[in-house]
Design a protein around this motif. Structure first.
Motif, PDB file in Angstrom:
ATOM      1  N   LEU A 132      49.944  49.835  48.862  1.00 40.96           N
ATOM      2  CA  LEU A 132      49.241  51.095  49.110  1.00 40.96           C
ATOM      3  C   LEU A 132      48.073  50.924  50.071  1.00 40.96           C
ATOM      4  N   VAL A 133      47.532  49.708  50.132  1.00 44.08           N
ATOM      5  CA  VAL A 133      46.380  49.453  51.006  1.00 44.08           C
ATOM      6  C   VAL A 133      46.720  48.438  52.102  1.00 44.08           C
ATOM      7  N   GLU A 134      48.010  48.181  52.283  1.00 45.08           N
ATOM      8  CA  GLU A 134      48.502  47.311  53.355  1.00 45.08           C
ATOM      9  C   GLU A 134      47.931  45.906  53.264  1.00 45.08           C
ATOM     10  N   LEU A 135      47.820  45.393  52.043  1.00 47.17           N
ATOM     11  CA  LEU A 135      47.279  44.045  51.838  1.00 47.17           C
ATOM     12  C   LEU A 135      48.385  43.121  51.367  1.00 47.17           C
ATOM     13  N   ASP A 136      48.624  42.070  52.120  1.00 48.72           N
ATOM     14  CA  ASP A 136      49.665  41.100  51.803  1.00 48.72           C
ATOM     15  C   ASP A 136      49.020  39.733  51.601  1.00 48.72           C
ATOM     16  N   ILE A 137      48.747  39.387  50.345  1.00 44.93           N
ATOM     17  CA  ILE A 137      48.131  38.102  50.026  1.00 44.93           C
ATOM     18  C   ILE A 137      48.866  37.478  48.843  1.00 44.93           C
ATOM     19  N   ASP A 138      48.552  36.224  48.569  1.00 47.54           N
ATOM     20  CA  ASP A 138      49.193  35.478  47.491  1.00 47.54           C
ATOM     21  C   ASP A 138      48.832  36.085  46.133  1.00 47.54           C
ATOM     22  N   LEU A 139      49.837  36.574  45.421  1.00 44.49           N
ATOM     23  CA  LEU A 139      49.597  37.213  44.120  1.00 44.49           C
ATOM     24  C   LEU A 139      49.112  36.229  43.083  1.00 44.49           C
ATOM     25  N   ARG A 140      49.446  34.951  43.254  1.00 42.93           N
ATOM     26  CA  ARG A 140      49.068  33.940  42.249  1.00 42.93           C
ATOM     27  C   ARG A 140      47.715  33.297  42.544  1.00 42.93           C
ATOM     28  N   GLY A 141      47.113  33.628  43.682  1.00 38.76           N
ATOM     29  CA  GLY A 141      45.814  33.057  44.024  1.00 38.76           C
ATOM     30  C   GLY A 141      44.703  33.629  43.154  1.00 38.76           C
ATOM     31  N   MET A 142      43.650  32.831  42.946  1.00 36.36           N
ATOM     32  CA  MET A 142      42.518  33.276  42.148  1.00 36.36           C
ATOM     33  C   MET A 142      41.592  34.162  42.985  1.00 36.36           C
ATOM     34  N   CYS A 143      41.097  35.220  42.377  1.00 34.74           N
ATOM     35  CA  CYS A 143      40.275  36.177  43.117  1.00 34.74           C
ATOM     36  C   CYS A 143      38.911  35.607  43.500  1.00 34.74           C
ATOM     37  N   GLY A 144      38.459  34.602  42.780  1.00 33.66           N
ATOM     38  CA  GLY A 144      37.151  34.031  43.081  1.00 33.66           C
ATOM     39  C   GLY A 144      37.060  33.428  44.469  1.00 33.66           C
ATOM     40  N   SER A 145      38.206  33.040  45.049  1.00 31.18           N
ATOM     41  CA  SER A 145      38.202  32.383  46.357  1.00 31.18           C
ATOM     42  C   SER A 145      38.419  33.355  47.514  1.00 31.18           C
ATOM     43  N   LEU A 146      38.554  34.636  47.228  1.00 31.63           N
ATOM     44  CA  LEU A 146      38.859  35.612  48.274  1.00 31.63           C
ATOM     45  C   LEU A 146      37.609  36.069  49.019  1.00 31.63           C
ATOM     46  N   VAL A 147      37.805  36.494  50.269  1.00 29.51           N
ATOM     47  CA  VAL A 147      36.707  37.103  51.015  1.00 29.51           C
ATOM     48  C   VAL A 147      36.430  38.474  50.412  1.00 29.51           C
ATOM     49  N   ILE A 148      35.222  38.989  50.648  1.00 32.77           N
ATOM     50  CA  ILE A 148      34.805  40.214  49.978  1.00 32.77           C
ATOM     51  C   ILE A 148      35.659  41.413  50.384  1.00 32.77           C
ATOM     52  N   GLU A 149      36.147  41.444  51.625  1.00 28.52           N
ATOM     53  CA  GLU A 149      36.983  42.581  52.033  1.00 28.52           C
ATOM     54  C   GLU A 149      38.253  42.644  51.208  1.00 28.52           C
ATOM     55  N   HIS A 150      38.898  41.489  50.988  1.00 34.97           N
ATOM     56  CA  HIS A 150      40.118  41.482  50.181  1.00 34.97           C
ATOM     57  C   HIS A 150      39.831  41.904  48.741  1.00 34.97           C
ATOM     58  N   LYS A 151      38.658  41.526  48.229  1.00 30.85           N
ATOM     59  CA  LYS A 151      38.305  41.942  46.875  1.00 30.85           C
ATOM     60  C   LYS A 151      38.188  43.460  46.784  1.00 30.85           C
ATOM     61  N   LYS A 152      37.536  44.059  47.784  1.00 27.78           N
ATOM     62  CA  LYS A 152      37.378  45.513  47.749  1.00 27.78           C
ATOM     63  C   LYS A 152      38.714  46.226  47.911  1.00 27.78           C
ATOM     64  N   MET A 153      39.604  45.677  48.725  1.00 25.97           N
ATOM     65  CA  MET A 153      40.913  46.305  48.897  1.00 25.97           C
ATOM     66  C   MET A 153      41.738  46.195  47.612  1.00 25.97           C
TER      67      MET A 153
END
Length: 498
Positions: A132-153
């Motif tokens: 829905l937000v056009e975000l394609d990232i690893d589903l099994r990755g931990m959110c703590g390591s993500l950049v802030i933009e990916h967290k908001k998306m």
């Protein structure tokens, strides 16, 4: 037009601070298919209002109504079950859960049966939401390591996938790239077009004018006015927010600049992670701005200069002393202060007081043998509260009780209070209202006039153009353009980024 959501007579106090102080007759409504912009200075009551709507803040008085019926949520998950979703100003993802688990937080029953997790179904649901937000990232990755933009998306995807009737968006665009912000605004428009109601909080008045149907202005916890956006200008909104004209104050910042002094910070062939070699001579009394699209490398440069990230190669010399091998504490002790982009996770102690957070930058001054007197730093904290117009009961107020913009002021106050020769500021006015932004600009101008050497990384080109003596534009990890005053137009700088 029938109202989908209604707020009436809301009141909430924290000790002596009246966060919401509506009278009984004050009513704000949002109709289906409409986007209501919420504007106001930091501490005007915007975040408290949204917190009350999702049940994380208990009102002292007032009434909320959803679709004509009384609405009394007992927390964000209960609000979501009733049809109200929120994208908070500060990221509330669990860093120890995966992307898929965070996207589906609160919806675990949809992919478990008898306590057994169906991983394939979980991942399918999460992938659909992220689509829905056009975000394609690893589903099994931990959110703590993500950049802030990916967290908001992820938070936007989670909210939209729950199919709410009311969507609350609190200061989200200011941490997104241009592409990410456009996705956000497109989804808001689509949500409203499908009959949803949106309450949109931002300090960027152009966003209110462009994307909202109405604007409600709060000041000191009260509703000042509500207008269709087509009937008020951005300067009208700013005047309602702060109660004074800002144009003269802003233009004052363009006063004649003195020539920079000697080189304070010399950077040679520095290799921040993912970047090409970076070199810079930063002089006393100079502000160097760094800009570019998200992922350009400016964030990595700032973090590496401050010692928050190690460099793969290169040399950093501060006033003749090599500080390359020092980490963040060592750089601070040497005289390089750092304001990170993610203030809550990297900059502040939310459970501590304003005084403790400001004193944290000067523990060598206030502590003896590892202990700090109860009164130490109190006067300095009160001085910063006054200088930065931090809205709080006293220096004892916990930072967690402050609005996002007031938290940012506390973080800036920590380093403006400490006498350091170099300031590295990563988006120093993120989440700060137009009036407070002018105050911060003036303080930075004063810091430059006092001989401070300042590096500012900012996602806001007008900010870089207003403050900087030089602007560096980065692209794909390398500095591709360096401009000196008189600086080019915003459009020309954007062209250099692409």
């Amino acid at each position: 037009m029938a109202h989908l959501f209604e707020m009436r007579g809301l009141r909430k106090s924290y000790d002596v601070v009246k966060a919401l102080a509506w009278d009984d007759a004050t009513t704000v409504t949002v109709a289906p298919g409409r986007v209501l912009g919420l504007a106001g200075e930091n501490g005007a009551g915007k975040s408290t209002l949204l917190g009350a709507i999702v049940g994380s803040v208990a009102l002292d008085a007032g009434e909320l109504r959803l679709d004509g019926a009384s609405y009394e949520p007992h927390g964000p998950f209960d609000a979501l079950s009733k049809g109200v979703a929120m994208i908070p100003q500060e990221t509330l993802l669990s860093p120890t859960l995966t992307v898929a688990e965070n996207v589906l937080l609160g919806r675990e029953a949809e992919y478990t049966r008898f306590g057994v997790i169906n991983g394939r179904r979980r991942d399918r649901l999460a992938r659909e939401a992220l689509g829905l937000v056009e975000l394609d990232i690893d589903l099994r990755g931990m959110c703590g390591s993500l950049v802030i933009e990916h967290k908001k998306m992820i938070e936007l995807a989670r909210a939209l996938a729950a199919r709410p009737r009311v969507l609350l968006v609190d200061e989200t665009s200011n941490v997104l790239s241009r592409d990410g912000a456009q996705i956000l605004f497109d989804r808001i428009a689509s949500f409203a077009a499908a009959g949803g109601a949106v309450v949109f909080v931002t300090h960027r008045l152009d966003e209110i004018s462009t994307y909202c149907d109405e604007v409600t202005v709060l000041k000191d916890g009260k509703v000042v006015a509500t207008h269709p956006t087509g009937e008020v200008s951005e300067s009208d909104i700013a005047h309602l927010m702060v109660g004074r004209e800002l144009e003269g104050e802003i233009s004052h910042l363009e006063a004649a600049r003195s020539e920079p002094g000697e080189v304070v910070l010399s950077v040679r062939a520095l290799r921040p992670a993912g970047c090409a070699e970076f070199s810079l001579d930063l002089r006393a009394g100079e502000i160097v701005g760094i800009g570019g699209l998200v992922g350009c490398g400016a964030d990595a440069v700032a973090r590496t200069l401050a010692g928050a990230l190690p460099a793969a190669a290169g040399r950093i010399v501060l006033s003749g002393t090599d500080v390359t091998g020092l980490g963040l504490p060592g750089r601070i002790a040497a005289g390089i202060a750092y304001v990170p982009k993610d203030r809550d996770d990297e900059g502040l102690l939310l459970g501590a007081s304003i005084r403790d957070n400001i004193a944290l930058g000067s523990l060598d001054r206030y502590s003896r043998a590892g202990f700090m007197a109860l009164s130490a730093g109190s006067a300095a904290a009160e001085e910063q509260i006054s200088d930065l117009s931090i809205k709080a009961g006293s220096h004892r107020t916990l930072v967690s009780q402050l609005s996002g913009g007031n938290r940012q002021k506390v973080l800036l106050g920590r380093w403006l209070h400490r006498d350091v020769p170099v300031l590295v500021l990563n988006n120093p006015t993120r989440g700060v209202d137009v009036g407070a932004k002018t105050e911060i600009y003036r303080l930075l101008e004063h810091a430059r006039a006092a001989g401070k050497a300042i590096v500012i990384v900012s996602d806001e080109l007008p900010e870089l153009l207003r403050l900087s003596d030089r602007v560096l534009i980065m692209r794909h990890g390398a500095v591709t353009t360096e401009e000196h005053r008189p600086l080019p137009t915003e459009q020309q700088l954007i062209g250099a980024m692409l």
